[in-house]
Design a protein around this motif. Sequence first.
Motif, PDB file in Angstrom:
ATOM      1  N   ALA A   1       0.044  -2.617   6.626  1.00 31.80           N
ATOM      2  CA  ALA A   1      -0.835  -3.041   5.602  1.00 31.80           C
ATOM      3  C   ALA A   1      -1.654  -4.018   6.242  1.00 31.80           C
ATOM      4  O   ALA A   1      -2.910  -4.177   5.718  1.00 31.80           O
ATOM      5  CB  ALA A   1      -0.270  -3.372   4.237  1.00 31.80           C
ATOM      6  N   ILE A   2      -1.135  -4.773   7.135  1.00 34.36           N
ATOM      7  CA  ILE A   2      -2.116  -5.997   7.705  1.00 34.36           C
ATOM      8  C   ILE A   2      -3.156  -5.318   8.540  1.00 34.36           C
ATOM      9  O   ILE A   2      -4.327  -5.690   8.282  1.00 34.36           O
ATOM     10  CB  ILE A   2      -1.118  -6.713   8.615  1.00 34.36           C
ATOM     11  CG1 ILE A   2      -0.214  -7.695   7.960  1.00 34.36           C
ATOM     12  CG2 ILE A   2      -2.135  -7.719   9.582  1.00 34.36           C
ATOM     13  CD1 ILE A   2       0.886  -8.306   8.842  1.00 34.36           C
TER      14      ILE A   2
ATOM     15  N   LEU B   1       0.929  -1.438   0.036  1.00 32.80           N
ATOM     16  CA  LEU B   1      -0.073   0.095   0.090  1.00 32.80           C
ATOM     17  C   LEU B   1       0.927   1.328  -0.081  1.00 32.80           C
ATOM     18  O   LEU B   1       0.327   2.402  -0.491  1.00 32.80           O
ATOM     19  CB  LEU B   1      -0.795  -0.024   1.241  1.00 32.80           C
ATOM     20  CG  LEU B   1      -1.748  -1.173   1.223  1.00 32.80           C
ATOM     21  CD1 LEU B   1      -2.666  -1.234   2.961  1.00 32.80           C
ATOM     22  CD2 LEU B   1      -2.857  -1.022   0.279  1.00 32.80           C
ATOM     23  N   GLY B   2       2.177   0.883   0.412  1.00 34.61           N
ATOM     24  CA  GLY B   2       3.121   2.125   0.297  1.00 34.61           C
ATOM     25  C   GLY B   2       3.099   3.026   1.595  1.00 34.61           C
ATOM     26  O   GLY B   2       3.919   3.859   1.840  1.00 34.61           O
TER      27      GLY B   2
ATOM     28  N   ALA C   1      -4.416 -10.798   6.183  1.00 34.57           N
ATOM     29  CA  ALA C   1      -3.271 -10.942   5.369  1.00 34.57           C
ATOM     30  C   ALA C   1      -2.140 -11.185   6.273  1.00 34.57           C
ATOM     31  O   ALA C   1      -2.264 -11.017   7.504  1.00 34.57           O
ATOM     32  CB  ALA C   1      -2.969  -9.411   4.561  1.00 34.57           C
ATOM     33  N   ILE C   2      -1.168 -11.635   5.557  1.00 28.72           N
ATOM     34  CA  ILE C   2       0.323 -11.983   6.524  1.00 28.72           C
ATOM     35  C   ILE C   2       1.157 -11.041   5.654  1.00 28.72           C
ATOM     36  O   ILE C   2       1.014 -10.778   4.603  1.00 28.72           O
ATOM     37  CB  ILE C   2       0.554 -13.519   6.471  1.00 28.72           C
ATOM     38  CG1 ILE C   2       0.890 -14.092   4.881  1.00 28.72           C
ATOM     39  CG2 ILE C   2      -0.550 -14.378   7.027  1.00 28.72           C
ATOM     40  CD1 ILE C   2       1.304 -15.477   5.254  1.00 28.72           C
ATOM     41  N   GLN C   3       2.273 -10.882   6.423  1.00 28.99           N
ATOM     42  CA  GLN C   3       3.171 -10.314   5.743  1.00 28.99           C
ATOM     43  C   GLN C   3       4.483 -11.089   5.445  1.00 28.99           C
ATOM     44  O   GLN C   3       4.861 -12.088   5.804  1.00 28.99           O
ATOM     45  CB  GLN C   3       4.186  -9.306   6.916  1.00 28.99           C
ATOM     46  CG  GLN C   3       5.201  -8.402   6.524  1.00 28.99           C
ATOM     47  CD  GLN C   3       5.885  -7.784   7.789  1.00 28.99           C
ATOM     48  OE1 GLN C   3       5.611  -7.991   8.829  1.00 28.99           O
ATOM     49  NE2 GLN C   3       6.606  -6.729   7.317  1.00 28.99           N
TER      50      GLN C   3
ATOM     51  N   VAL D   1      -3.668 -13.891   0.567  1.00 26.92           N
ATOM     52  CA  VAL D   1      -3.131 -12.637   0.699  1.00 26.92           C
ATOM     53  C   VAL D   1      -1.990 -12.280   1.440  1.00 26.92           C
ATOM     54  O   VAL D   1      -2.020 -12.641   2.621  1.00 26.92           O
ATOM     55  CB  VAL D   1      -4.367 -11.679   1.011  1.00 26.92           C
ATOM     56  CG1 VAL D   1      -4.142 -10.207   1.073  1.00 26.92           C
ATOM     57  CG2 VAL D   1      -5.748 -11.708   0.182  1.00 26.92           C
ATOM     58  N   SER D   2      -1.054 -11.900   0.823  1.00 23.76           N
ATOM     59  CA  SER D   2       0.328 -11.409   1.602  1.00 23.76           C
ATOM     60  C   SER D   2       0.469  -9.975   1.381  1.00 23.76           C
ATOM     61  O   SER D   2       0.137  -9.583   0.070  1.00 23.76           O
ATOM     62  CB  SER D   2       1.241 -12.309   1.587  1.00 23.76           C
ATOM     63  OG  SER D   2       2.044 -12.065   0.231  1.00 23.76           O
TER      64      SER D   2
END
Length: 378
Positions: free
Chosen positions: A183-184, A151-152, A195-197, A176-177
């Motif tokens: 972002a999580i 997402l920045g 989501a995971i990183q 989804v990562s």
Amino acid sequence: MKVGILTLPLWHNYGGILQAYALRLAIERSGHQAILIDVKREPLSKRKKVISHTKRSIKAKFLYGLRKPYYPNEKEVKSISSNTRAFVENNIQPSSGHIRLSNTPKFAKRLDAIIVGSDQVWRPEYCPDLALYFLGFAKKRLKKISYAASLGTDDWRFDTKETTRCSKLLRTFDAVSVREESAIDLLKKNMQVAAIQTCDPTMLLEAKDYLSVADIPSTYPSGGRGIFCYVLDPKELRMQGLLNIGTRLNSELFFIMPKVFDKNYAKSSEDYIFPAVEEWIKALQESDFVVTDSFHGCVFSIIFNKPFIAIANTSRGRTRFESLLKQFDLEERLFDCVVDIDTEVLHKPLNWKEINKKRENLKNEGINFLTSSLNKES
């Protein structure tokens, strides 16, 4: 399985190009065929071209010199990217060929899966078509995965309509990562998606992989050239005093980046052409130290085991730097501007044994995510 890779258009961003290369190679090594969906933006209409030209003329006449950005048009982008595009076309293969974004749905019909990622693909200001990058065109049979999608920023920048549309699409993904830790929470809070990183795709490879693609022998000496300044925005106030770092480290500085694009392009266009990706990799290998305001400048310093200092590039996304450096306990190497750089940190040696151990763990986690996501039954 044929796996398409959808990332932002690849022109002259070294990090963007190499993350696409790394993801393609990682997927291939997992036993699948990876195909780059090599997209470019839609051409401007005649009306929009006139408006764009008028805005550029106004900037050049009235705003140039007031630190206002001056952007190249499509023809100029092709010219300044001639060397870097050669790497994309020669080394990130197979690919769709250079196609317009609107042709993505048609090309996707021949795929079994699509992975969208990584570099700021879900940042509204950078993404040319949010619904497309949330795979709104994908048929039900197509496996949909995000790998380290970024997402920045650490604040939510989707408007209400974008949030509603994209959250529905994201909930249809098989896995989804995201790249940044922030972002999580953002996806959970605003899209109700877990989501995971995972690490940036470039960290799925080793330094030797990049030396190999650049045709640099593994025996090529590391270091000896001095301080590599990989700076995207050298004219920013936060970069003032850059030359003093050479004095503080008792070493020479060297640069390879072209002139920052401005209204004088037509007078000396060759000065604005980006060096080849291979030359950029070679500069990293030859450096003794790196000073950078680039996220991927930090990433590759870690991969190549080069001591470095990062200058936060807030407008391009500060959270990217913070999230990366936190994973390696290197937050102290991030500064807001050159004059803030702590001399003690500048001279502090890095424990590369521990850093490489952490990088290996992140790499394994990323590869495991890719493998399990691609092999999981839909």
